[in-house]
Scaffold this active site. Sequence first.
Site, PDB file in Angstrom:
ATOM      1  N   CYS A 333       0.805  -1.237   0.000  1.00  0.00           N
ATOM      2  CA  CYS A 333       0.000   0.000   0.000  1.00  0.00           C
ATOM      3  C   CYS A 333       0.835   1.282   0.000  1.00  0.00           C
ATOM      4  O   CYS A 333       0.567   2.164  -0.827  1.00  0.00           O
ATOM      5  CB  CYS A 333      -0.984   0.040   1.142  1.00  0.00           C
ATOM      6  SG  CYS A 333      -1.337  -1.498   1.959  1.00  0.00           S
ATOM      7  N   ARG A 362       7.134 -10.144   6.411  1.00  0.00           N
ATOM      8  CA  ARG A 362       6.432  -9.952   7.683  1.00  0.00           C
ATOM      9  C   ARG A 362       7.091 -10.857   8.705  1.00  0.00           C
ATOM     10  O   ARG A 362       7.223 -12.060   8.474  1.00  0.00           O
ATOM     11  CB  ARG A 362       4.952 -10.314   7.541  1.00  0.00           C
ATOM     12  CG  ARG A 362       4.267  -9.450   6.498  1.00  0.00           C
ATOM     13  CD  ARG A 362       2.820  -9.816   6.344  1.00  0.00           C
ATOM     14  NE  ARG A 362       2.227  -8.990   5.287  1.00  0.00           N
ATOM     15  CZ  ARG A 362       0.981  -9.113   4.858  1.00  0.00           C
ATOM     16  NH1 ARG A 362       0.195 -10.010   5.404  1.00  0.00           N
ATOM     17  NH2 ARG A 362       0.515  -8.333   3.906  1.00  0.00           N
ATOM     18  N   GLN A 380       2.075 -11.521  -2.585  1.00  0.00           N
ATOM     19  CA  GLN A 380       0.630 -11.413  -2.782  1.00  0.00           C
ATOM     20  C   GLN A 380       0.315 -11.051  -4.218  1.00  0.00           C
ATOM     21  O   GLN A 380       1.070 -10.326  -4.846  1.00  0.00           O
ATOM     22  CB  GLN A 380       0.061 -10.304  -1.901  1.00  0.00           C
ATOM     23  CG  GLN A 380      -0.273 -10.736  -0.497  1.00  0.00           C
ATOM     24  CD  GLN A 380      -0.920  -9.613   0.272  1.00  0.00           C
ATOM     25  OE1 GLN A 380      -0.680  -8.442   0.017  1.00  0.00           O
ATOM     26  NE2 GLN A 380      -1.741  -9.975   1.233  1.00  0.00           N
ATOM     27  N   ASP A 382      -1.340  -8.743  -5.291  1.00  0.00           N
ATOM     28  CA  ASP A 382      -1.891  -7.544  -4.664  1.00  0.00           C
ATOM     29  C   ASP A 382      -2.364  -6.534  -5.701  1.00  0.00           C
ATOM     30  O   ASP A 382      -1.868  -6.500  -6.824  1.00  0.00           O
ATOM     31  CB  ASP A 382      -0.768  -6.904  -3.832  1.00  0.00           C
ATOM     32  CG  ASP A 382      -1.302  -6.105  -2.677  1.00  0.00           C
ATOM     33  OD1 ASP A 382      -2.525  -6.075  -2.480  1.00  0.00           O
ATOM     34  OD2 ASP A 382      -0.477  -5.502  -1.968  1.00  0.00           O
ATOM     35  N   HIS A 384      -4.168  -2.276  -5.680  1.00  0.00           N
ATOM     36  CA  HIS A 384      -4.823  -1.148  -5.022  1.00  0.00           C
ATOM     37  C   HIS A 384      -5.570  -0.376  -6.087  1.00  0.00           C
ATOM     38  O   HIS A 384      -4.975   0.048  -7.074  1.00  0.00           O
ATOM     39  CB  HIS A 384      -3.802  -0.274  -4.296  1.00  0.00           C
ATOM     40  CG  HIS A 384      -3.209  -0.973  -3.120  1.00  0.00           C
ATOM     41  ND1 HIS A 384      -2.051  -1.709  -3.210  1.00  0.00           N
ATOM     42  CD2 HIS A 384      -3.649  -1.099  -1.847  1.00  0.00           C
ATOM     43  CE1 HIS A 384      -1.805  -2.251  -2.027  1.00  0.00           C
ATOM     44  NE2 HIS A 384      -2.756  -1.897  -1.171  1.00  0.00           N
ATOM     45  N   LYS A 463     -14.626  -5.030   5.108  1.00  0.00           N
ATOM     46  CA  LYS A 463     -13.861  -5.895   4.207  1.00  0.00           C
ATOM     47  C   LYS A 463     -14.563  -7.219   3.985  1.00  0.00           C
ATOM     48  O   LYS A 463     -15.411  -7.636   4.777  1.00  0.00           O
ATOM     49  CB  LYS A 463     -12.460  -6.144   4.771  1.00  0.00           C
ATOM     50  CG  LYS A 463     -12.472  -6.806   6.132  1.00  0.00           C
ATOM     51  CD  LYS A 463     -11.085  -7.221   6.563  1.00  0.00           C
ATOM     52  CE  LYS A 463     -11.129  -7.902   7.929  1.00  0.00           C
ATOM     53  NZ  LYS A 463      -9.933  -8.607   8.272  1.00  0.00           N
ATOM     54  N   HIS A 509      -8.054  -2.131  -1.261  1.00  0.00           N
ATOM     55  CA  HIS A 509      -6.927  -3.075  -1.230  1.00  0.00           C
ATOM     56  C   HIS A 509      -7.518  -4.419  -1.591  1.00  0.00           C
ATOM     57  O   HIS A 509      -8.520  -4.822  -1.014  1.00  0.00           O
ATOM     58  CB  HIS A 509      -6.344  -3.229   0.167  1.00  0.00           C
ATOM     59  CG  HIS A 509      -6.031  -1.959   0.893  1.00  0.00           C
ATOM     60  ND1 HIS A 509      -4.748  -1.570   1.173  1.00  0.00           N
ATOM     61  CD2 HIS A 509      -6.820  -1.002   1.418  1.00  0.00           C
ATOM     62  CE1 HIS A 509      -4.771  -0.426   1.843  1.00  0.00           C
ATOM     63  NE2 HIS A 509      -6.016  -0.064   2.008  1.00  0.00           N
TER      64      HIS A 509
HETATM   65 ZN   LIG Z   1      -2.946  -2.606   0.748  1.00  0.00          ZN
END
Ligand SMILES: [Zn+2]
Length: 626
Positions: A333, A362, A380, A382, A384, A463, A509
């Site tokens: 992000c 992480r 991920q 991922d 956005h 979410k 996200h």
């Molecule tokens: Zn994010």
Amino acid sequence: MVLPDSSELELPEGATGLDAAAAIGPKLAEQAVLVRSNGRVQDLRLPLEEGQQIQILTTRDKDDPDALAVLRHSAAHLLAEAVRRLYPGVKIAIGPPIENGFYYDFEFPEPISEADLPRIEEEIRRELQEGRDWRREEISREEARERFLANHEPYKVELVDTAEGEISLYTQGEFTDLCRGPHLQDSRPIKAIKLTGLAGAYWRGDEHNTQLTRIYGTAFYSEPDLQEYLERLEEARRRDHRRLGPQLDLFHLQNASPGAPFWHPKGMVIWNELEDLRRRENARRGYLEVKTPLLYDIDTYITSGHYENYKENMFFVQGREDEKPLALKPMNCPGHMLLFGSQLRSYRDLPLRYAESSTLHRDERGGTLHGLLRVKHITQDDAHVFVSEDQIQDEIDAMIEFARDLYELFGLAPRAELSTRPEQRLGTDEQWDHAEAALEQALRRHALEYVVSPGEGTFYGPKIDLHMTDALGRSWQMGTIQLDYQMPMRFGLTYMGVDNQEHHPVVIHRALLGSLERFVGILTEHYAGAFPLWLAPVQVRIIPVGESHREAARTLAAKLDRFRVEVDESDETVGKRIRNAEVEKIPYVVVYGDRESEASLAVRERGGDQSTRSLDELMRELSANV
Ligand SMILES: [Zn+2]
Ligand SMILES: [Zn+2]
């Protein structure tokens, strides 16, 4: 009271379930474990409601889900007692019954591993041998608070503070737990108990919170029931990706880099197929691929809120002495916010969909790592998506459709969970109404089954999480779709609206496969290692019968070079080489000997018998399935 056979039972006012059982007969009172009334269950020690229909469950209801739940939840308390005795300084969180067993979450002073479970199990057996009674008491909130404070149990204190209604405690041996119940009268009905595994779990399921160690176990009313269950579990272990991964030569883990898989060439084939899928599908749906840095200065994480809320899970990197420390990104992000903010934006740019499949780090605790399912090094799929408020609905809708299509491809049926506004939140009620409605409508429109978790949304927005179950029945989060009004504001992001005014975009996200590491783990278990043709690391293996057939086998392989083909020229017997291919779960095996030619090949399909096909037929069949 009304009994299941419709007969009535006269009892004095305030009589409990145990009183009712005793009035019917002493044997029933001895074997009673629970009262059920109108589908609800109640502790034996609690007063019955006037005139209600009751059913007393006993140790003979050994397959009843409620009777099993009270047994297993009582076993969870025994587990907590054992862990507290063995590990001074441990903090206890929660320990509910679940399908097939129970768990209890702990914060251990030092990480523990699966190797520690037998010792804990031994301690529980000792408790069972000594025998335990459960005593229920109801006390004031203040008193409960003080008791758990004095015992250094911060999680219990937090639970007391947020508990609704009466506060009740259950005590067995030297252990007292905050608990609504119900519980067994005593530990005698627990005839079989087994601790089955370890996993990581965030306190209250929120990844911003401390990570705890979850110990799983199960308990039964009889030893044979446990044995039968363990056999089923054994089958699940055969599917376990941690066993299959190295066996199929896909990946391995080693202590040199904890929680970070080493991907072998065959594993990379699966990985790259998933990456290709991700890239292709993203492109088709208007996502733009980007690449943002791995390292950022602390200020960026202060702006994003990660420094405040996620610091414990981040890896910090000190460069040269005179330079500011950096940190490896735990999420994409911040990078995507900076990217959006790097240019002037107009409403015409929206929705702006940034996709990135980047390495994230992480710092998950050692004891919570679990094969590919929980790693420190995660990737991920991922994205956005920056939208204006009126684009939220359509965008979420498209994401749910995207998710459904992806999962369908693998025959996976995820469970969706919609988490709504928590008490502590940012933003106006209208924004929340709008956001929650958008998520819920999208779930409904696509007829995706979901449960609502009230109050479990993040502080910045509601979410949808998509969960899958592994071979051992444990639930793992895969995809997530999160609406966020806050982060764009924190980064001061704006776009020029139709009205010629500056507006903050809303960001969504989203990750659909979730962590690619975890996804490969789940797929390995889902297919029990027998990947469909398009994912299989080796699609065809050719086995030349003798040395004289090697040349022809190589020629055949060259003709099949659009596919992933291998020739097994090892000196093993044909039978052994066929078995090897079976163990490696290779979809097509072609045995090539004197009788074979391109017009007539001996083909074995995984799990099937040998049959004859021409090369053209085989090629057509392969092409149709990749
Ligand atoms: Zn994010
Ligand atoms: Zn309890």
